[in-house]
Write an enzyme that holds these catalytic residues in place. Structure first.
Site, mmCIF file in Angstrom:
data_model
loop_
_atom_site.group_PDB
_atom_site.id
_atom_site.type_symbol
_atom_site.label_atom_id
_atom_site.label_comp_id
_atom_site.label_asym_id
_atom_site.label_seq_id
_atom_site.Cartn_x
_atom_site.Cartn_y
_atom_site.Cartn_z
ATOM 1 C CG ASP A 31 7.492 -49.820 -8.599
ATOM 2 O OD1 ASP A 31 7.774 -50.824 -7.672
ATOM 3 O OD2 ASP A 31 7.152 -50.136 -9.648
ATOM 4 C CB ILE A 32 8.916 -49.839 -13.900
ATOM 5 C CG1 ILE A 32 8.904 -49.353 -15.432
ATOM 6 C CG2 ILE A 32 8.115 -50.999 -13.680
ATOM 7 C CD1 ILE A 32 9.430 -50.522 -16.042
ATOM 8 C CG ASN A 88 5.181 -56.757 -1.111
ATOM 9 O OD1 ASN A 88 4.266 -56.467 -0.364
ATOM 10 N ND2 ASN A 88 4.965 -56.024 -2.452
ATOM 11 C CG HIS A 101 12.032 -55.522 -4.022
ATOM 12 N ND1 HIS A 101 12.282 -56.823 -4.504
ATOM 13 C CD2 HIS A 101 10.631 -55.169 -4.010
ATOM 14 C CE1 HIS A 101 10.664 -57.151 -4.543
ATOM 15 N NE2 HIS A 101 9.930 -56.374 -4.545
ATOM 16 C CG HIS A 103 7.970 -51.993 -2.429
ATOM 17 N ND1 HIS A 103 7.222 -51.739 -3.676
ATOM 18 C CD2 HIS A 103 7.786 -53.213 -2.241
ATOM 19 C CE1 HIS A 103 7.324 -52.872 -4.267
ATOM 20 N NE2 HIS A 103 7.584 -53.835 -3.640
HETATM 21 P P1 5GP Z 1 7.324 -56.963 -5.451
HETATM 22 O O1 5GP Z 1 5.911 -57.012 -5.943
HETATM 23 O O2 5GP Z 1 7.925 -57.894 -5.922
HETATM 24 O O3 5GP Z 1 7.442 -56.545 -4.131
HETATM 25 O O4 5GP Z 1 7.656 -55.424 -6.090
HETATM 26 C C1 5GP Z 1 8.270 -55.677 -7.361
HETATM 27 C C2 5GP Z 1 8.212 -54.095 -7.884
HETATM 28 O O5 5GP Z 1 9.086 -54.233 -8.925
HETATM 29 C C3 5GP Z 1 6.745 -53.987 -8.546
HETATM 30 O O6 5GP Z 1 6.233 -52.751 -7.967
HETATM 31 C C4 5GP Z 1 7.334 -53.561 -9.946
HETATM 32 O O7 5GP Z 1 6.152 -52.398 -10.627
HETATM 33 C C5 5GP Z 1 8.738 -53.068 -9.943
HETATM 34 N N1 5GP Z 1 9.559 -53.518 -11.357
HETATM 35 C C6 5GP Z 1 9.327 -54.796 -11.906
HETATM 36 N N2 5GP Z 1 10.303 -54.716 -13.003
HETATM 37 C C7 5GP Z 1 10.748 -53.495 -12.800
HETATM 38 C C8 5GP Z 1 11.935 -52.972 -13.755
HETATM 39 O O8 5GP Z 1 12.417 -53.439 -14.672
HETATM 40 N N3 5GP Z 1 12.410 -51.534 -13.478
HETATM 41 C C9 5GP Z 1 11.954 -50.936 -12.307
HETATM 42 N N4 5GP Z 1 12.419 -49.711 -12.055
HETATM 43 N N5 5GP Z 1 10.679 -51.493 -11.532
HETATM 44 C C10 5GP Z 1 10.365 -52.674 -11.817
#
Ligand code: 5GP
Ligand code: ZN
Length: 109
Positions: A31-32, A88, A101, A103
């Protein structure tokens, strides 16, 4: 592949993201914006918006994602200390990227 989907772009190698693991079904990358020492994303190659959009035919994908979560936890050394596997779902559930996805979060001391 979906237009304007950052995870589809990552899967297709457009962002130069390093995969910690990949197979025909899914990819795993960091995760970034990690919220813990270990924070990986387990992402199916197939574009599925969220858990709400799963079809019967996606059963194998979901089970492979969870198994990959378990295997990656072992590789990251957090099996014994423990970890979270989190989906999520939609905006109210904290989802910001609308490509399914899982986590994997852990590694706290
Ligand atoms: P969500 O909140 O949709 O479940 O999680 C999305 C996750 O993707 C977040 O934790 C966010 O930090 C991560 N994320 C968003 N854009 C990127 C990206 O370009 N690269 C990576 N490696 N992670 C990302
Ligand atoms: Zn996508």
């Amino acid at each position: 592949m979906e237009k304007d989907c950052i995870f589809c772009d990552i899967i297709n190698g457009k962002m130069g993201t390093k995969f910690l693991y990949e197979n025909d079904t899914l990819v795993v990358f960091k995760d970034i914006n990690p919220v813990a020492p270990v924070h990986l994303l387990i992402v199916p190659r197939k574009h599925i918006r969220s858990i709400n959009d799963l079809e019967q035919e996606d059963k194998k994908i979901v089970s492979e994602m969870i198994m990959a979560g378990k295997d990656m936890a072992k590789k990251q050394g957090v099996t014994k200390s423990g970890y979270k596997l989190i989906f999520n779902v939609e905006k109210g559930g904290g989802q910001i990227i609308f490509h399914l996805h899982l986590h994997l979060i852990g590694g706290w001391r």
